[in-house]
Design a protein around this motif. Structure first.
Motif, mmCIF file in Angstrom:
data_model
loop_
_atom_site.group_PDB
_atom_site.id
_atom_site.type_symbol
_atom_site.label_atom_id
_atom_site.label_comp_id
_atom_site.label_asym_id
_atom_site.label_seq_id
_atom_site.Cartn_x
_atom_site.Cartn_y
_atom_site.Cartn_z
ATOM 1 N N ALA A 1 14.767 2.603 0.069
ATOM 2 C CA ALA A 1 15.079 4.033 -0.045
ATOM 3 C C ALA A 1 15.108 4.667 1.338
ATOM 4 O O ALA A 1 14.232 4.414 2.163
ATOM 5 N N THR A 2 16.128 5.477 1.572
ATOM 6 C CA THR A 2 16.304 6.160 2.851
ATOM 7 C C THR A 2 16.490 7.648 2.597
ATOM 8 O O THR A 2 17.238 8.050 1.711
ATOM 9 N N ILE B 1 11.003 3.035 2.255
ATOM 10 C CA ILE B 1 10.514 1.826 1.588
ATOM 11 C C ILE B 1 11.600 0.761 1.668
ATOM 12 O O ILE B 1 12.784 1.052 1.564
ATOM 13 N N ASN B 2 11.177 -0.461 1.915
ATOM 14 C CA ASN B 2 12.076 -1.615 1.937
ATOM 15 C C ASN B 2 11.220 -2.792 1.473
ATOM 16 O O ASN B 2 10.475 -3.372 2.262
ATOM 17 N N CYS B 3 11.291 -3.103 0.192
ATOM 18 C CA CYS B 3 10.330 -4.032 -0.383
ATOM 19 C C CYS B 3 10.994 -4.996 -1.362
ATOM 20 O O CYS B 3 12.105 -4.776 -1.831
ATOM 21 N N ARG B 4 10.254 -6.056 -1.661
ATOM 22 C CA ARG B 4 10.786 -7.076 -2.575
ATOM 23 C C ARG B 4 9.639 -7.696 -3.375
ATOM 24 O O ARG B 4 8.623 -8.104 -2.816
ATOM 25 N N GLY B 5 9.808 -7.726 -4.690
ATOM 26 C CA GLY B 5 8.803 -8.355 -5.541
ATOM 27 C C GLY B 5 7.584 -7.475 -5.760
ATOM 28 O O GLY B 5 7.539 -6.317 -5.352
ATOM 29 N N ALA B 6 6.574 -8.059 -6.403
ATOM 30 C CA ALA B 6 5.377 -7.307 -6.782
ATOM 31 C C ALA B 6 4.119 -7.729 -6.039
ATOM 32 O O ALA B 6 3.149 -6.966 -5.991
ATOM 33 N N THR B 7 4.116 -8.933 -5.458
ATOM 34 C CA THR B 7 2.934 -9.393 -4.726
ATOM 35 C C THR B 7 3.346 -10.192 -3.501
ATOM 36 O O THR B 7 4.409 -10.827 -3.483
ATOM 37 N N GLY B 8 2.503 -10.169 -2.483
ATOM 38 C CA GLY B 8 2.727 -10.981 -1.288
ATOM 39 C C GLY B 8 3.946 -10.569 -0.483
ATOM 40 O O GLY B 8 4.357 -9.415 -0.471
ATOM 41 N N VAL B 9 4.531 -11.566 0.204
ATOM 42 C CA VAL B 9 5.740 -11.377 0.998
ATOM 43 C C VAL B 9 6.828 -12.240 0.379
ATOM 44 O O VAL B 9 6.614 -13.423 0.118
ATOM 45 N N ASN B 10 7.985 -11.639 0.130
ATOM 46 C CA ASN B 10 9.061 -12.347 -0.545
ATOM 47 C C ASN B 10 10.343 -12.257 0.272
ATOM 48 O O ASN B 10 10.847 -11.159 0.519
ATOM 49 N N LEU C 1 10.124 -9.782 3.105
ATOM 50 C CA LEU C 1 9.828 -8.375 2.856
ATOM 51 C C LEU C 1 8.500 -8.230 2.104
ATOM 52 O O LEU C 1 8.157 -9.065 1.262
ATOM 53 N N PRO C 2 7.768 -7.146 2.377
ATOM 54 C CA PRO C 2 6.512 -6.921 1.656
ATOM 55 C C PRO C 2 6.771 -6.560 0.198
ATOM 56 O O PRO C 2 7.855 -6.090 -0.164
ATOM 57 N N ALA C 3 5.755 -6.774 -0.628
ATOM 58 C CA ALA C 3 5.845 -6.420 -2.041
ATOM 59 C C ALA C 3 5.976 -4.909 -2.198
ATOM 60 O O ALA C 3 5.518 -4.134 -1.366
ATOM 61 N N CYS C 4 6.621 -4.496 -3.270
ATOM 62 C CA CYS C 4 6.783 -3.062 -3.559
ATOM 63 C C CYS C 4 5.462 -2.477 -4.047
ATOM 64 O O CYS C 4 4.739 -3.115 -4.794
ATOM 65 N N GLY C 5 5.202 -1.287 -3.624
ATOM 66 C CA GLY C 5 3.955 -0.617 -4.008
ATOM 67 C C GLY C 5 4.158 0.879 -3.996
ATOM 68 O O GLY C 5 5.165 1.378 -4.479
ATOM 69 N N SER C 6 3.179 1.595 -3.413
ATOM 70 C CA SER C 6 3.243 3.051 -3.339
ATOM 71 C C SER C 6 3.482 3.498 -1.909
ATOM 72 O O SER C 6 2.928 2.926 -0.976
ATOM 73 N N VAL C 7 4.302 4.522 -1.761
ATOM 74 C CA VAL C 7 4.628 5.056 -0.432
ATOM 75 C C VAL C 7 4.639 6.579 -0.506
ATOM 76 O O VAL C 7 5.178 7.154 -1.442
ATOM 77 N N ASP C 8 4.033 7.220 0.490
ATOM 78 C CA ASP C 8 4.106 8.668 0.635
ATOM 79 C C ASP C 8 4.693 8.967 2.009
ATOM 80 O O ASP C 8 4.170 8.511 3.027
ATOM 81 N N ASP C 9 5.766 9.733 2.016
ATOM 82 C CA ASP C 9 6.383 10.106 3.292
ATOM 83 C C ASP C 9 5.702 11.376 3.795
ATOM 84 O O ASP C 9 5.443 12.282 3.042
#
Length: 200
Positions: free
Chosen positions: A124-125, A180-189, A192-200
């Motif tokens: 997301a940008t 946010i720039n993420c992939r998957g739910a856990t670890g590094v995939n 890219l890091p796993a998707c989680g929560s982000v606050d700008d």
């Protein structure tokens, strides 16, 4: 073939739509849930204005921005038709006329596939009018089921003529960055890091 579900919620924290247009800030809640499956294609948009779970999302908007609740109202986001090309999806959460980007909050709900090089991806940008979202949900092999990225977005807007003031005060962030720039739910995939929560 794809099925895309984007739920956009409309809440009036003020007493009317007219009052909402007069507040310094607006907030909108959108559920992004692109699903890749072999049947029932199409892009579907549904409002969840009367959904209890949706309506609870915006209760902390004023607190999050650090302003008086009287300065914030909630609105229905303008969501242009989503575009899907194969496994890729492009979505835009656009603020109403007269408002520009202030901040955003993202909460990932679930990601399938959750791990590996073909784990689903979300990026997301921010831009002056809101947030642009890109997803990649792979078509899996026979018997492997559907794939998706489900996330709840809250996008905060500020009146255009007050944007510089609130950015200088630190209540709003400037647009034009990847949040946010993420992939998957856990670890590094796939790097890219796993998707989680982000606050700008």
């Amino acid at each position: 073939m794809t099925y895309v579900r984007v739920l956009s919620s409309l809440f009036l924290l003020m007493t009317s739509v007219g009052a909402a247009a007069q507040t310094d800030f607006v907030a909108t809640s959108v559920k992004v849930d692109p699903v890749m499956q072999p049947k029932q294609p199409g892009d579907v948009f549904k409002e969840c204005a009367n959904n209890q779970a949706c309506s609870g999302v915006l209760k902390g908007a004023a607190s999050y921005l650090g302003v008086s609740p009287t300065l914030v109202s909630a609105v229905l986001a303008i969501i242009p038709q989503a575009t899907r090309e194969g496994e890729e999806g492009h979505f835009t959460i656009q603020l109403p006329q007269g408002y520009v980007y202030c901040r955003a909050s993202i909460r990932t709900v679930s990601v399938v596939p959750a791990t590996g090089d073909r784990a689903s991806l979300m990026s997301a940008t921010t831009n002056e009018r809101g947030v642009g979202i890109y997803t990649w949900t792979p078509k899996q092999g026979v018997g492997q089921g559907r794939s998706w990225v489900e996330a709840d977005y809250i996008v905060y807007g500020v009146k255009s003529d007050l944007a510089e003031k609130y950015r200088t005060e630190g209540k709003c962030k400037p647009p034009g960055k990847n949040i946010i720039n993420c992939r998957g739910a856990t670890g590094v995939n796939h790097g890219l890091p796993a998707c989680g929560s982000v606050d700008d």
